[in-house]
Design a protein around this motif. Structure first.
Motif, PDB file in Angstrom:
ATOM      1  N   TRP A  34     -47.718 113.918 -26.387  1.00 53.26           N
ATOM      2  CA  TRP A  34     -47.390 112.501 -26.265  1.00 53.26           C
ATOM      3  C   TRP A  34     -46.905 112.170 -24.856  1.00 53.26           C
ATOM      4  O   TRP A  34     -47.269 111.142 -24.291  1.00 53.26           O
ATOM      5  N   ASP A  35     -46.093 113.045 -24.273  1.00 55.16           N
ATOM      6  CA  ASP A  35     -45.574 112.795 -22.929  1.00 55.16           C
ATOM      7  C   ASP A  35     -46.695 112.574 -21.919  1.00 55.16           C
ATOM      8  O   ASP A  35     -46.619 111.685 -21.068  1.00 55.16           O
ATOM      9  N   VAL A  36     -47.748 113.373 -22.021  1.00 52.88           N
ATOM     10  CA  VAL A  36     -48.856 113.256 -21.068  1.00 52.88           C
ATOM     11  C   VAL A  36     -49.735 112.060 -21.391  1.00 52.88           C
ATOM     12  O   VAL A  36     -50.076 111.259 -20.520  1.00 52.88           O
ATOM     13  N   VAL A  37     -50.086 111.927 -22.655  1.00 48.38           N
ATOM     14  CA  VAL A  37     -51.009 110.855 -23.052  1.00 48.38           C
ATOM     15  C   VAL A  37     -50.368 109.496 -22.843  1.00 48.38           C
ATOM     16  O   VAL A  37     -51.038 108.532 -22.442  1.00 48.38           O
ATOM     17  N   ARG A  38     -49.077 109.396 -23.085  1.00 48.83           N
ATOM     18  CA  ARG A  38     -48.394 108.095 -22.938  1.00 48.83           C
ATOM     19  C   ARG A  38     -48.562 107.539 -21.528  1.00 48.83           C
ATOM     20  O   ARG A  38     -48.672 106.317 -21.337  1.00 48.83           O
ATOM     21  N   ARG A  39     -48.610 108.413 -20.519  1.00 48.75           N
ATOM     22  CA  ARG A  39     -48.767 107.953 -19.145  1.00 48.75           C
ATOM     23  C   ARG A  39     -50.147 107.351 -18.888  1.00 48.75           C
ATOM     24  O   ARG A  39     -50.368 106.683 -17.878  1.00 48.75           O
ATOM     25  N   SER A  40     -51.073 107.571 -19.818  1.00 44.59           N
ATOM     26  CA  SER A  40     -52.421 107.021 -19.673  1.00 44.59           C
ATOM     27  C   SER A  40     -52.552 105.641 -20.311  1.00 44.59           C
ATOM     28  O   SER A  40     -53.633 105.057 -20.284  1.00 44.59           O
ATOM     29  N   PHE A  41     -51.436 105.122 -20.883  1.00 46.96           N
ATOM     30  CA  PHE A  41     -51.479 103.825 -21.541  1.00 46.96           C
ATOM     31  C   PHE A  41     -50.780 102.795 -20.651  1.00 46.96           C
ATOM     32  O   PHE A  41     -49.548 102.709 -20.655  1.00 46.96           O
ATOM     33  N   PRO A  42     -51.531 102.009 -19.881  1.00 48.58           N
ATOM     34  CA  PRO A  42     -50.899 101.029 -18.987  1.00 48.58           C
ATOM     35  C   PRO A  42     -50.212  99.916 -19.776  1.00 48.58           C
ATOM     36  O   PRO A  42     -50.693  99.477 -20.815  1.00 48.58           O
ATOM     37  N   ASP A  43     -49.056  99.490 -19.263  1.00 45.01           N
ATOM     38  CA  ASP A  43     -48.324  98.361 -19.857  1.00 45.01           C
ATOM     39  C   ASP A  43     -48.362  97.229 -18.834  1.00 45.01           C
ATOM     40  O   ASP A  43     -47.466  97.089 -18.005  1.00 45.01           O
ATOM     41  N   ASP A  44     -49.425  96.419 -18.903  1.00 51.68           N
ATOM     42  CA  ASP A  44     -49.656  95.414 -17.868  1.00 51.68           C
ATOM     43  C   ASP A  44     -49.751  94.003 -18.439  1.00 51.68           C
ATOM     44  O   ASP A  44     -50.461  93.153 -17.923  1.00 51.68           O
ATOM     45  N   GLY A  45     -49.009  93.769 -19.538  1.00 51.97           N
ATOM     46  CA  GLY A  45     -48.905  92.410 -20.064  1.00 51.97           C
ATOM     47  C   GLY A  45     -50.110  91.911 -20.825  1.00 51.97           C
ATOM     48  O   GLY A  45     -50.273  90.702 -20.995  1.00 51.97           O
ATOM     49  N   THR A  46     -50.951  92.826 -21.335  1.00 51.58           N
ATOM     50  CA  THR A  46     -52.152  92.401 -22.071  1.00 51.58           C
ATOM     51  C   THR A  46     -51.921  92.296 -23.571  1.00 51.58           C
ATOM     52  O   THR A  46     -52.793  91.843 -24.301  1.00 51.58           O
ATOM     53  N   GLY A  47     -50.741  92.730 -24.037  1.00 49.27           N
ATOM     54  CA  GLY A  47     -50.486  92.713 -25.477  1.00 49.27           C
ATOM     55  C   GLY A  47     -51.143  93.874 -26.206  1.00 49.27           C
ATOM     56  O   GLY A  47     -51.523  93.738 -27.370  1.00 49.27           O
ATOM     57  N   SER A  48     -51.252  95.021 -25.539  1.00 49.64           N
ATOM     58  CA  SER A  48     -51.882  96.189 -26.147  1.00 49.64           C
ATOM     59  C   SER A  48     -50.940  96.858 -27.139  1.00 49.64           C
ATOM     60  O   SER A  48     -49.717  96.643 -27.110  1.00 49.64           O
TER      61      SER A  48
END
Length: 910
Positions: free
Chosen positions: A315-329
């Motif tokens: 999870w630590d590695v994969v989480r860094r691949s999920f951008p949080d850029d205000g798209t509501g993902s």
């Protein structure tokens, strides 16, 4: 179970020998071997017609079954060792083995005496057990005197076995448990099998769905927590497949993260599910894959489901691949461990509860009776069964699968209720106790097939075509004169699905099961029983190989163990192994392993990369299933594998120049499935003295994917019973199309599935002469650039159910089907048709259409509104298409809902 399977495979060894070879090999004593085969059949009949859950109650019978299975395996070793030795020593020619068959003659004589003297209601058991013990002793000592002494000992045991069986008969009379093979005489409607039933969790479903479509523009992580089998994956799948969810998110991806998964497999799984994976990524490092995933998701609204999370490091590695850029993902996790959800910083965690008694009863009824009501006389026992399942949906569904396949009588339901322990389910072991009841009631012919699913890695999508080929190679399928092996296997699989022991993962375009899965708890049940019955052994580390490992018959080396040389040194002593299956990407398999396992029937190393063809494999003359990856071509010596039924030859590198298959591949009469990549089928057959004027591969059913296949009449005659054919062509001028003679495809009268691909077209050329067989059910075309009017002959095919037009399959701005075309078509895929603008169609052109999928047709302006009027239509899916076409599809759904048609689903993926 092991005794039945061992006897079945032994009888098939004798049955599969051709009459000519049997006469040559048995040196005039074929009748003696036939007598032995019939005696083995007696025991098979006994096991098939006896209660499968009763034999284990009697130690004597248990001992008998253990001896018989060991004896059957010993007989296999004796016969196949002699066959193998003679084939290798004498150029594939059977030689006379007088001493061996003199022993068989004496065995048969002794059996005749035993049958005459000790005839009882269970004489066939006595006779075969005598044969079994004699063969074991003969194999060990090769001295007939000691065999006779062993007979004396066996005769002393007969009375004990007889008394135990007689006592068992009395017990059977007083029990209501029926044989596992019993078919319900008054079968009620059995619906909802193999489906994901959601009962009692409607509120949870609404809450999780609401969180997924909430107004927050931040990345939110939502978790579903609960023990195995409680319905976490089912709930997540309902959310993931929701129409509005599919429309709202630009990208959706699903990956299963089990205990056996690595970071690399998770990243590749996410990229593949999101349709972002290409061939070049297989060689990328993990960090490169993570970066590519991040860049692909950035700026887009995405939904990621990570099912069955165990490892916080992943999870630590994969989480860094999920951008949080205000798209509501959104990211949705399912896990058995509350700490994982907390570690992931979930904004919401939904802890799934056990079903109450009412919901448990409703779920059981839906599984067994579908929409019909439960008969009143069964309600009392049924509610007790539901209560004893402890509110765990998986247990209820599996027990429901058992009840749906057996007698719907009060006595039977009471017996099931009495045999279920009332427990409050708190861990996996308690759940396994309940699930074991369903396994114990399986017919003998299904037990091996079910247990075998455990050789695949956890959470693995099992390709059904591969599973069926492996079942056949292992000898699990009982021959049926009116059905092919594949048809028998499909019936077995359907039965397992109906019992909810196997779940459908994907279906083909014509409705067949394409891939299946086994719940991880059911897989645990498989592994537990496989170890207990010495059926197969899963190796995760070298410590799994123990002192008694030499008796192992089947080995499955899992991904976590693939790169350990110590593993291969550990299995070096397992000389009796008949199956070796290796999962996951790994380096070469040491050649000494091939040589040690000289009686292998199954060698599945398709995920291993060989630079050169491993010539040692051609010494494994008992092979029935071979799958490997190698960039070099097949050698002529492959024809030494005369027993081979399935040959899978993949190539590691993409874009290799096609290599020619050896002509001698036509000298493999038992071959049923030939799957190759970047390979050409022989254009000419060579001298008549090499192959014989009438030599044909009459058993070959699958040929995929051959390059530049020349459909001459002579070649077509050599493969008359093909059912599935996949061909790829490289054509630049019309003359080449003419030389391939595609008009002769019409002479493949058994062909049901055909795929034609064309690569590297430089000019607008297409096959003008294309004639297809009338019984064709599924057709895929790609790159042929056919004018739309050329589809007239295809539309006239009377049995065509699925048509896939991919990547420039047709050319021209307008498709206008004619009346009375595509009358049986149920599935239509239009993908990558770059110049299609107008589709002129009405509801009479596709009267039975059920699913319409359109992808990457950028110029297509709209979906005709009359498509919605097709009464059978269930789904319209558009992916990466013109916005106007997307809007027209949405309008079709709105129009149909105003007319009261809420069954039509429309999925729009941006």
């Amino acid at each position: 179970m092991e005794a039945y399977t061992a006897l079945l495979t032994l009888s098939q060894i004798l049955d599969k020998l051709q009459p000519r070879d049997r006469r040559r090999f048995f040196h005039g004593k074929d009748d003696l071997v036939e007598s032995l085969r019939q005696k083995v059949g007696f025991l098979q009949d006994f096991l098939e017609n006896s209660p499968s859950d009763k034999a284990s109650n009697f130690a004597a019978t248990e001992s008998l079954e253990t001896r018989i299975s060991a004896a059957a395996y010993a007989a296999e070793d004796i016969i196949e060792s002699h066959i193998s030795n003679q084939l290798l020593a004498n150029g594939n020619t059977f030689w006379h083995l007088d001493s061996f068959w003199k022993m068989i003659f004496r065995v048969q004589s002794a059996v005749s005496v035993a049958v005459h003297v000790f005839w009882t209601p269970i004489t066939h058991l006595n006779a075969v057990s005598v044969v079994a013990q004699i063969l074991i002793s003969a194999r060990r000592n090769h001295k007939w005197v000691q065999v006779i002494k062993e007979m004396d000992f066996i005769m002393k045991e007969v009375d004990k076995i007889k008394n135990a069986c007689c006592a068992g008969e009395d017990l059977w009379k007083n029990t209501n448990i029926l044989p596992a093979s019993t078919k319900a005489s008054s079968r009620l409607h059995l619906g909802m099998r193999g489906e994901n039933l959601v009962v009692g969790f409607e509120g949870d479903l609404a809450e999780v769905r609401s969180r997924m479509v909430g107004a927050s523009c931040n990345l939110e992580i939502v978790s579903i927590v609960g023990m195995g089998g409680i319905g976490k994956t089912t709930l997540a799948r309902q959310v993931y497949d929701d129409n509005y969810i599919a429309y709202r998110f630009d990208i959706r991806a699903w990956v299963a993260v089990s205990q056996e998964y690595s970071l690399r497999r998770v990243l590749l799984g996410l990229l593949d599910s999101a349709k972002l994976l290409n061939a070049d990524m297989q060689d990328k490092e993990d960090e490169e894959l993570a970066v590519y995933l991040y860049k692909s998701l950035k700026g887009r609204r995405y939904l990621i489901v990570m099912d069955d999370m165990w490892d916080t490091e992943i999870w630590d590695v994969v989480r860094r691949s999920f951008p949080d850029d205000g798209t509501g993902s959104r990211v949705l996790l399912t896990t058995r461990i509350s700490d994982v959800a907390e570690y992931a910083n979930s904004c919401s965690s939904y802890h799934m509860r056990f079903l109450n008694e009412e919901d448990s009863w409703n779920l059981l009824c839906r599984k067994v009776f579908g929409e019909a009501a439960c008969p009143l006389e069964l309600e009392e026992s049924g509610k007790e069964i539901a209560r004893k399942c402890g509110g765990l949906p998986l247990s209820i569904v599996v027990i429901g699968g058992l009840l749906s396949k057996t007698s719907t009588t009060q006595e039977y339901w009471r017996s099931v209720a009495n045999n279920l322990n009332a427990v409050v389910l708190e861990d996996d072991d308690q759940c396994l106790e309940i699930l074991s009841l369903s396994y114990n009631h399986l017919p003998h012919h299904l037990r091996a097939c079910f247990l075998y699913t455990g050789v695949f890695p956890e959470d693995h999508d099992i390709p059904v075509s591969k599973l069926i080929s492996l079942w056949a190679a292992e000898g699990f399928l009982k021959p049926n004169i009116s059905k092919s092996m594949e048809e028998v296997a499909e019936g077995y699989l359907k039965d397992l699905v109906e019992r909810s022991l196997v779940f459908v993962s994907k279906k083909s375009s014509i409705g067949k099961i394409k891939t299946c899965k086994v719940h991880d708890l059911l897989r645990d049940l498989c592994l537990k029983n496989a170890r207990k019955e010495n059926f197969y052994h899963v190796v995760n580390r070298s410590a799994d190989v123990k002192q008694d490992s030499n008796a192992w018959r089947r080995l499955s080396i899992q991904p976590v163990a693939q790169r350990s040389d110590k593993i291969y040194r550990s299995i070096h002593s397992i000389t009796h192994a008949r199956s070796l299956l290796c999962s996951g990407v790994a380096p070469h398999l040491p050649s000494y392993v091939h040589l040690i396992f000289r009686l292998l029937r199954v060698l599945d190393v398709v995920n291993m990369h060989f630079d050169e063809f491993p010539v040692e494999v051609t010494e494994l003359v008992c092979l029935r299933y071979l799958a490997f990856t190698c960039d070099s071509k097949l050698p002529p010596s492959i024809s030494k594998l005369r027993n081979l039924e399935t040959l899978v030859h993949h190539k590691w590198k993409f874009g290799l120049r096609p290599t020619l298959l050896p002509r001698r591949i036509l000298m493999m009469p038992k071959l049923r499935h030939l799957l190759v990549s970047a390979s050409r089928f022989p254009d000419s057959l060579g001298p008549a003295h090499l192959l014989g004027k009438n030599f044909i591969l009459e058993n070959l059913q699958t040929l995929s994917e051959v390059r530049n296949f020349r459909c001459s009449k002579d070649i077509i005659k050599r493969v008359p019973n093909l059912r599935k054919l996949k061909i790829a062509y490289d054509v630049s001028v019309s003359e080449l199309w003419q030389s391939y003679q595609l008009e002769n495809l019409v002479n493949l009268h058994q062909l049901e599935t055909l795929a034609l691909h064309c690569y590297h077209i430089r000019h607008a050329v297409y096959p003008e002469k294309l004639a297809l067989p009338l019984q064709l059910r599924e057709l895929t075309l790609s790159g042929l650039r056919l004018p739309w009017y050329n589809l007239k002959s295809i539309g006239a095919l009377p049995n065509l159910e699925a048509l896939k037009l991919r990547r420039s399959a047709c050319q021209g701005p307008e498709w206008r089907p004619m009346e009375e075309e595509f009358c049986q078509l149920k599935f239509l895929l239009l993908e990558g048709l770059s110049d299609l603008v107008q589709w002129r169609v009405d509801d009479t052109h596709f009267p039975r259409l059920q699913r319409l999928i359109i992808r990457s047709c950028y110029k297509l302006e709209e979906i005709p509104s009359c498509i919605g009027d097709i009464s059978t239509l269930q789904l319209i899916e558009l992916d990466d298409c013109n916005p106007s076409a997307m809007n027209s599809a949405g309008q079709i759904q709105e129009e149909q809902q105003t007319l009261g048609n809420y069954d039509l689903q429309v999925h729009l993926n941006k």
